[in-house]
Design an enzyme around this catalytic site. Structure first.
Site, PDB file in Angstrom:
ATOM      1  N   HIS A 180       0.833  -1.203   0.000  1.00  0.00           N
ATOM      2  CA  HIS A 180       0.000   0.000   0.000  1.00  0.00           C
ATOM      3  C   HIS A 180       0.873   1.261   0.000  1.00  0.00           C
ATOM      4  O   HIS A 180       0.618   2.210  -0.752  1.00  0.00           O
ATOM      5  CB  HIS A 180      -0.913   0.010   1.231  1.00  0.00           C
ATOM      6  N   HIS A 233       1.019  -3.930   9.112  1.00  0.00           N
ATOM      7  CA  HIS A 233       2.433  -3.723   8.850  1.00  0.00           C
ATOM      8  C   HIS A 233       3.134  -3.142  10.057  1.00  0.00           C
ATOM      9  O   HIS A 233       2.546  -2.412  10.860  1.00  0.00           O
ATOM     10  CB  HIS A 233       2.638  -2.779   7.656  1.00  0.00           C
TER      11      HIS A 233
END
Length: 287
Positions: A180, A233
């Site tokens: 992302h 993450h």
């Protein structure tokens, strides 16, 4: 003339074929359809960094692709169309369809090539790194009867997790780097430079382009922060993904000829003795 046109068409076909190949490999890696799994890295049962709860994505993959790939392509179509219209009104000439499509193809093509190339490097790195996501233990749902946590380091195998969704478990082992962040930062940097180079007739309103660039930056920061708040993450993953996107955007803009714009140049003294400026940005891109 005919030979040149045929050669140009052949180049376009080759470029599109290469782009499709890169895209295909990237998608196969992204959807775990290659039969290759990430590097198996063990874990500690008491590792707090991978013990966060599972949460759904704030920004899903489909929304990310629509906003950071689909929307930029639409913006480039709009800008190139506006360029053609403004050139016609200022110069009293009409840009041919061939020139317009050539400019549009090179703008969109360089963007997609850079995006797919950075995504390919990102997906390959995920496989080699095999870093566990912050929500790995929650996604895996460890079978404690088969795992001896007292021995410390636990190796991962097919029987370690009770989650039957193997694709979901495999994805939980692909934390580094953040896809992302990579995609968002690439789009932000590429589009910011593109608008600065091509939106020259908007520079009379001196804060117009910087305002758009600031909005892009805010969107990118939001994407990056959401990946941490969603427990998808680690901070290092996001930083690495952002750096990857930044590097590829700069490489595409600096090294790919079709992604650069020829700057305005000056003519010699005209009959009145004053210098006049030719805005070659209005029509010419450096290919």
């Amino acid at each position: 003339m005919v030979t040149g046109s045929v050669a140009s068409i052949a180049v376009v076909i080759v470029e599109i074929a290469l782009l499709l190949c890169i895209s295909a490999v990237t998608l196969l890696l992204s959807f775990n359809m290659t039969g290759l799994g990430p590097t198996r890295r063990g874990f500690f049962c008491d590792d707090e960094s991978i013990s966060y709860p599972y949460r759904t994505d704030t920004v899903s993959d489909s929304v990310l692709i629509a906003c950071f790939i689909g929307v930029p392509v639409i913006i480039m179509v709009f800008v190139e169309t506006l360029h053609a219209c403004i050139f016609r009104s200022r110069e009293g000439k009409q840009i041919s369809c061939q020139i317009f499509l050539s400019h549009l193809y090179r703008a969109v093509g360089s963007f997609l090539f850079g995006q797919m190339s950075s995504s390919l490097v990102m997906e390959t790195t995920k496989l080699f790194a095999g870093r566990l996501r912050p929500n790995f233990l929650s996604v895996c749902d460890i079978d404690l009867d088969l795992v001896n946590c007292s021995q410390g380091h636990v190796e991962i195998d097919d029987s370690t997790c009770r989650n039957d969704d193997k694709s979901m478990v495999m994805d939980a082992r692909k934390s580094f780097p953040s896809g992302h962040a990579s995609l968002a930062v690439f789009t932000i940097v590429f589009l910011s430079i593109y608008l600065h180079e091509r939106f020259i007739w908007a520079r009379k309103v001196r804060i117009f382009i910087p305002t758009i660039q600031t909005g892009l930056l805010i969107a990118g920061v939001y994407i990056c922060i959401s990946r941490m708040s969603d427990n998808r993450h680690h901070a290092g993953d996001i930083i690495a993904g952002a750096v990857l996107g930044l590097v590829f955007a700069l490489l595409v803009k600096l090294l790919l000829p079709c992604a650069r714009v020829r700057r305005a140049h000056r003519r010699p003294l005209d009959t009145s003795g004053s210098l006049t400026t030719v805005n070659s940005d209005i029509i010419d891109m450096k290919f």
